[in-house]
Design a protein around this motif. Sequence first.
Motif, PDB file in Angstrom:
ATOM      1  N   THR A   1      25.126  95.375 -18.217  1.00  0.00           N
ATOM      2  CA  THR A   1      26.203  95.350 -16.619  1.00  0.00           C
ATOM      3  C   THR A   1      25.048  95.918 -15.486  1.00  0.00           C
ATOM      4  N   LEU A   2      23.937  96.175 -15.922  1.00  0.00           N
ATOM      5  CA  LEU A   2      22.974  96.182 -14.450  1.00  0.00           C
ATOM      6  C   LEU A   2      22.033  94.932 -14.394  1.00  0.00           C
ATOM      7  N   PHE A   3      22.048  94.624 -15.890  1.00  0.00           N
ATOM      8  CA  PHE A   3      20.955  93.225 -16.106  1.00  0.00           C
ATOM      9  C   PHE A   3      21.360  91.888 -16.394  1.00  0.00           C
ATOM     10  N   GLY A   4      22.483  91.746 -16.926  1.00  0.00           N
ATOM     11  CA  GLY A   4      22.633  90.876 -17.440  1.00  0.00           C
ATOM     12  C   GLY A   4      23.501  90.239 -17.282  1.00  0.00           C
ATOM     13  N   GLY A   5      23.352  89.981 -15.230  1.00  0.00           N
ATOM     14  CA  GLY A   5      24.392  88.651 -14.565  1.00  0.00           C
ATOM     15  C   GLY A   5      25.030  88.316 -14.779  1.00  0.00           C
ATOM     16  N   GLY A   6      26.030  89.843 -15.245  1.00  0.00           N
ATOM     17  CA  GLY A   6      27.453  88.674 -15.492  1.00  0.00           C
ATOM     18  C   GLY A   6      27.516  88.390 -16.805  1.00  0.00           C
ATOM     19  N   SER A   7      26.723  87.978 -17.551  1.00  0.00           N
ATOM     20  CA  SER A   7      27.352  88.084 -19.245  1.00  0.00           C
ATOM     21  C   SER A   7      27.627  89.233 -20.030  1.00  0.00           C
ATOM     22  N   ASN A   8      28.262  89.014 -21.476  1.00  0.00           N
ATOM     23  CA  ASN A   8      28.488  90.500 -22.182  1.00  0.00           C
ATOM     24  C   ASN A   8      27.467  89.200 -23.132  1.00  0.00           C
ATOM     25  N   ASP A   9      26.806  89.124 -23.204  1.00  0.00           N
ATOM     26  CA  ASP A   9      25.226  89.435 -24.253  1.00  0.00           C
ATOM     27  C   ASP A   9      24.036  90.077 -23.807  1.00  0.00           C
ATOM     28  N   CYS A  10      23.379  90.833 -25.279  1.00  0.00           N
ATOM     29  CA  CYS A  10      22.553  91.095 -25.087  1.00  0.00           C
ATOM     30  C   CYS A  10      21.344  90.836 -24.167  1.00  0.00           C
ATOM     31  N   VAL A  11      20.400  91.460 -22.902  1.00  0.00           N
ATOM     32  CA  VAL A  11      19.743  90.823 -21.852  1.00  0.00           C
ATOM     33  C   VAL A  11      18.215  90.456 -22.806  1.00  0.00           C
TER      34      VAL A  11
END
Length: 353
Positions: free
Chosen positions: A230-240
């Motif tokens: 949520t915080l660092f994924g840039g809108g993606s649902n994938d692992c960062v």
Amino acid sequence: MAATMSMIFVLITQVMVAMVGFSYGQGLVPGVMIFGDSVVDTGNNNNLYTLVKANFPPYGRDFSNHNPTGRFCNGKLATDFTVENLGFTSYPPAYLTQEAQGKKLLHGANFASASSGYLDRTANLYQAVPLTQQLQYYKEYQSKVVGIAGKAKAAALFGGSIYILSAGSSDYVQNYYINPLLNGAYTPEQFSDLLVHSFNSFVENLYSLGARRIGVTSLPPMGCLPAAITLFGGGSNDCVARLNNDAVAFNNKINAASNAIKKKHSNLKLVVFDIYNPLLDLVKNPAKSGFFESRRACCGTGTIETSLLCNTGAPGTCTNATGYVFWDSFHPSEAANKVLSDALLIQGIDLIS
């Protein structure tokens, strides 16, 4: 592969049961001492002046008494299952609670504090108990045990117990990644070196106090924590990937540091528990272990809630957490902790041999 691992686990369990024998409540080792962060805190933060607490519903709703204890989980932690696997019928008491007194101290204690880390500055940000202070509490604990049991029995407890350390995630997720002064001053590689230095100091101090069986957990796949996405994924649902890469790099360093310490102390058993790969497997292949949700946590929206945000008024909290890998956005569910504890058991067999 799954069938083979199940057979190995059954065999190890049978050996452990045989070793325990007929002494009810007596574990394979004299005791268990626990240090670190929220992954293993069983209530030390309850009475601290900190916002990082879990002593209110819905935390603890699936625990034995269905009441919150301060554990950041709906039920048992991985270390709770580990303590049970070692043959104990009660858990090491949280040292800063009323439970930690008298004979209850004679099978170990828990000194962990949520939001603590390898760096004292991480704990200080959240008014948690720094790792160096946890060590001071342990020294105080040793004096109490000597007074209760005498020097000989105390020495046997200190030397024969298993010491578990879980730290590092808070240093990154709750400090380094959100602190521009810190991440501006240190590259990820330089920051990991700071943490490894603290790890070395902590283990050496434990050794000087009599510890001979130490297990330390690796970093988890930090980029797969729901809050991290949520915080660092840039809108993606994938692992960062960036966060996971930092975790892998740190884990490689902590393994190398552990090997160096073992070469220095031939009578020290030191195991680095790989949490990264078992948890990553749960996230990537949840159905394989009976889970159906690994992106969102059970509590609230499952994307950001933890501690005070995970409360009885959080909308959307699931009614049954058994299919969720995560309970809140930072911490595994009891069901996931059971899977992780089985992995710890297999990896840590050297600590009880």
